[in-house]
Design a protein around this motif. Structure first.
Motif, short mmCIF file in Angstrom:
data_model
loop_
_atom_site.label_atom_id
_atom_site.label_comp_id
_atom_site.label_asym_id
_atom_site.label_seq_id
_atom_site.Cartn_x
_atom_site.Cartn_y
_atom_site.Cartn_z
N ARG A 485 -18.43 -10.55 4.07
CA ARG A 485 -18.04 -9.53 5.04
C ARG A 485 -16.54 -9.52 5.27
O ARG A 485 -15.91 -8.46 5.37
CB ARG A 485 -18.78 -9.75 6.35
N ILE A 486 -15.94 -10.71 5.37
CA ILE A 486 -14.49 -10.78 5.60
C ILE A 486 -13.75 -10.23 4.39
O ILE A 486 -12.75 -9.50 4.53
CB ILE A 486 -14.06 -12.24 5.88
N PHE A 487 -14.24 -10.56 3.20
CA PHE A 487 -13.62 -10.05 1.97
C PHE A 487 -13.65 -8.52 1.95
O PHE A 487 -12.66 -7.87 1.61
CB PHE A 487 -14.36 -10.63 0.76
N MET A 488 -14.79 -7.94 2.30
CA MET A 488 -14.93 -6.49 2.33
C MET A 488 -13.99 -5.88 3.38
O MET A 488 -13.36 -4.84 3.14
CB MET A 488 -16.38 -6.11 2.65
N TYR A 489 -13.90 -6.53 4.53
CA TYR A 489 -12.99 -6.05 5.58
C TYR A 489 -11.55 -6.06 5.08
O TYR A 489 -10.80 -5.11 5.32
CB TYR A 489 -13.13 -6.92 6.82
N GLN A 490 -11.16 -7.12 4.41
CA GLN A 490 -9.79 -7.22 3.90
C GLN A 490 -9.53 -6.16 2.83
O GLN A 490 -8.42 -5.61 2.74
CB GLN A 490 -9.53 -8.62 3.33
N MET A 491 -10.53 -5.87 2.01
CA MET A 491 -10.39 -4.80 1.01
C MET A 491 -10.14 -3.46 1.70
O MET A 491 -9.29 -2.67 1.27
CB MET A 491 -11.63 -4.71 0.13
N ALA A 492 -10.88 -3.21 2.78
CA ALA A 492 -10.71 -1.96 3.52
C ALA A 492 -9.36 -1.92 4.23
O ALA A 492 -8.72 -0.86 4.32
CB ALA A 492 -11.85 -1.79 4.52
N LYS A 493 -8.92 -3.07 4.73
CA LYS A 493 -7.66 -3.14 5.46
C LYS A 493 -6.47 -2.77 4.56
O LYS A 493 -5.48 -2.21 5.01
CB LYS A 493 -7.46 -4.53 6.03
N VAL A 494 -6.59 -3.09 3.28
CA VAL A 494 -5.54 -2.72 2.32
C VAL A 494 -5.32 -1.21 2.31
O VAL A 494 -4.19 -0.72 2.19
CB VAL A 494 -5.90 -3.22 0.90
N GLU A 495 -6.41 -0.46 2.48
CA GLU A 495 -6.31 1.00 2.45
C GLU A 495 -5.51 1.53 3.64
O GLU A 495 -4.86 2.57 3.54
CB GLU A 495 -7.71 1.63 2.42
N LYS A 496 -5.58 0.83 4.77
CA LYS A 496 -4.78 1.25 5.92
C LYS A 496 -3.30 1.07 5.64
O LYS A 496 -2.46 1.86 6.09
CB LYS A 496 -5.17 0.44 7.16
N ASP A 497 -2.97 0.02 4.88
CA ASP A 497 -1.57 -0.26 4.56
C ASP A 497 -1.02 0.71 3.51
O ASP A 497 0.20 0.82 3.36
CB ASP A 497 -1.42 -1.70 4.07
N TYR A 498 -1.90 1.38 2.79
CA TYR A 498 -1.47 2.32 1.75
C TYR A 498 -2.17 3.67 1.95
O TYR A 498 -3.05 4.05 1.17
CB TYR A 498 -1.77 1.76 0.36
N PRO A 499 -1.79 4.40 3.00
CA PRO A 499 -2.46 5.67 3.28
C PRO A 499 -2.19 6.72 2.21
O PRO A 499 -1.13 6.71 1.57
CB PRO A 499 -1.85 6.09 4.63
#
Length: 629
Positions: A485-499
């Protein structure tokens, strides 16, 4: 509906050049004669047979003007907010006599939710004495006439090059064989052979009443009857291939070619939407429509050796050049070319097996990156990994096999991966247990490096090897993903950093922006792939091309059909630009780049890119909302 003062479009219409300068009283009178009309995406705004009784001002949204003939649609122009629909009948309004009977062949469709103001010619007539109104209409007509002439010139040039009769744009109904050679479910094998001989065909369709249930080919007779010593009085259904691939009679030539090449078959029944079998096409039919030397490269691949495998790339490039030259949709080009590259990769694996010897345990081979996504049109670098069954003293064998496959791929024209994401490296070659531990380490330590490795890993596609092992490997991935779950969250968080970047509307404003370029990979395709990847993993989908993932997510009700269609449109727009620029630079001998200058795009391409970015932005927002980011 009529326009009220509290309507959000009231002020906008009041300031429109058609109504500027009139008193409030006159404006209200004019608006009583006008009507607001709303259209959903895909709605027809103006049918080709609809009498033209006025003008439509687009207040919000976009529409495209289509030239319809023989059920085919060609986009003539794209209209945006403030553009006017209906200029084609302006001559009638001005009283110009008709020298011949004119039938409209143009219709207008909304390509997003659109609101228009219908202005009848009685209102135009009242405003016509105003010099400013006449000047506005003249300028609008002049600009539109210039744009339409440009669009027509492009289409005439294309038609003069390959013409409407070019087989790549023929419909299947124009080239299929009919009537079909068919037998009933319980006919004997002997009757099947007789029919093939008498009718000089290489296949027979098996019918259960009017329903297509199977197909039998000459190869089936040899492999399943002669070689297996099956008695000729046995029923045909025992040797048929069930649920055969089929295609619509309205599909294009290249769709049939893609299906045949991708599925490795030679016969394709033609079936209407209602299930009625109306014909059949064969690979030889389609190959005769084009230069066989360019299109039939499959045998070239299969016959190649380590000494001449480098020649296969040139043969595939000839096919690619033909498809690009014929202006086929990039998505279909990639489907055909991916099938050929997959054959090449599998052949390289088999050549490596000839060198290293028979494997001690089953293994599976996977493509990653652009090869895994089915997007590789020019041979670039290698991205792949290898999984093998647990066993004693097998590690060294698969190290040798991985290195030999890499060597064969290099001989074929693939460059080494700069990041060393290749099966020749210990990090990308291992037993199924080793891979289980590796995936667990990635998920436990969600570092930037592990996120990047995960993004590449989940672009995987099974290409060669043991299917049973592959299915167990998918189960291992599912098991490890349940703890990630944390890995998936971090993958999604990358998308916020690169809109996803947005471009101002209308497109004419682009040239006033400081931003004059866009990186089609980093700004468009990467966020598209990563967000689609995250949603796929979240829903237990771990492999496949982007289109396959979209189809599965739609079937699982993660996407609506409309949103899925939008995603496919956005993907096709980005791929079209990528392929077009990549091939042009290759032919010019220039270094490959994914950076695109807006000045190098046609107006229609810019319009489509804006729409694509909006859709991918929505996809990105959906992912961020899913993880409450």
């Amino acid at each position: 509906m009529t326009l009220q003062q509290d309507n959000p479009f009231f002020e906008k219409i009041n300031r429109h050049p058609l109504f500027q300068g009139v008193s409030s009283e006159v404006f209200s009178e004019l608006m009583e004669k006008c009507t607001l009309r709303s259209y959903k995406k895909g709605d027809t705004v103006l049918y080709k047979k609809t009498p033209r009784e006025g003008l439509l001002i687009i207040l919000q949204g976009m529409a495209e003007v289509l030239v319809n003939s023989d059920n085919l649609g060609e986009v003539l122009e794209v209209l945006q907010t403030n553009d006017i629909i209906g200029f084609s009948s302006l001559a009638d309004f001005l009283g110009e006599p008709q020298t011949h009977v004119y039938h409209y062949t143009v219709e207008v469709k909304a390509i997003e939710d659109t609101t228009c103001l219908q202005v009848p010619y009685s209102v135009v007539e009242e405003r016509w004495p105003d010099e400013n109104v006449r000047d506005f209409v003249l300028r609008q007509v002049s600009v539109r006439l210039r744009d339409i002439y440009g669009s027509l010139a492009e289409q005439v040039e294309l038609a003069s090059k390959w013409g409407e009769s070019d087989p790549f744009i023929q419909r299947i109904r124009d080239i299929m064989h009919f009537p079909v050679n068919s037998i009933s479910l319980n006919d004997t094998i002997q009757n099947v052979a007789k029919q093939m001989l008498e009718k000089k065909t290489t296949s027979v369709l098996v019918m259960d009443g009017v329903k297509l249930v199977g197909i039998i080919t000459e190869n089936d007779i040899v492999a399943r009857v002669v070689a297996s010593n099956v008695r000729l009085n046995r029923p045909a259904f025992e040797i048929m291939t069930t649920d055969p691939y089929s295609i619509s009679p309205d599909a294009y030539y290249y769709e049939a070619l893609s299906t045949l090449l991708m599925s490795g078959i030679k016969h394709l029944p033609v079936v209407e939407d209602n299930g009625e079998v109306v014909g059949i096409v064969t690979l030889s039919d389609l190959m005769r429509k084009k230069d066989r030397g360019k299109l039939n490269v499959i045998q070239t691949i299969e016959d190649s050796t380590s000494e001449n495998i480098g020649e296969v790339k040139d043969a595939i490039y000839k096919v690619l050049e033909t498809l690009i030259h014929d202006e086929l949709p990039s998505i279909y080009i990639l489907e055909v070319i991916t099938k050929l590259y997959d054959r090449l990769v599998r052949h390289c694996v088999e050549l490596a097996l000839q060198v290293v010897g028979k494997p001690p345990v089953p293994f599976s081979w996977y493509q990653m990156g652009s090869g895994g996504r089915g997007e590789q049109f020019l041979l670039t670098d290698q991205d792949h990994f290898l999984v093998y069954e647990d066993g004693e003293d097998v590690t060294e064998y698969f190290r040798l096999l991985g290195a030999e496959i890499v060597r064969q791929l290099t001989l074929a024209g693939y460059e080494h991966c700069k990041g060393k994401m290749m099966a020749s490296e210990d990090a990308w070659c291992g037993s199924i247990s080793t891979w289980s531990d590796r995936l667990r380490r990635w998920s436990v330590r969600s570092t930037t490096e592990h996120i990047l490795l995960g993004q590449n890993f989940f672009s995987m596609r099974f290409v060669y090897g043991d299917a049973s092992l592959h299915n167990r490997f998918l189960s291992v991935i599912k098991e490890q993903n349940a703890k990630a779950r944390i890995f998936m969250y971090q993958m999604a968080k990358v998308e916020k950093d690169y809109p996803v970047p947005t471009l101002d509307h209308p497109i004419r404003a682009l040239f006033r922006l400081e931003k004059t370029i866009i990186d089609i990979k980093k700004d468009v395709l990467f966020p598209f792939h990563h967000c689609l990847q995250i949603l796929a993993i979240k829903n237990g989908i771990y492999e496949g091309t982007p289109l396959q993932k979209i189809a599965t997510l739609t079937k699982s009700n993660v996407f609506t059909k409309d949103f899925a269609d939008g995603l496919k449109f956005a993907y096709s727009v980005a791929i079209k630009i990528r392929v077009s620029q990549g091939w042009t630079r290759f032919k010019q001998g220039k270094e490959s780049t994914s950076v695109v200058k807006f000045t190098h795009l046609k107006s229609r391409e810019k319009e489509e890119l804006i729409q694509a970015l909006k859709i991918i932005k929505s996809l990105q927002n959906q992912v961020l909302a899913l993880f409450a980011i």
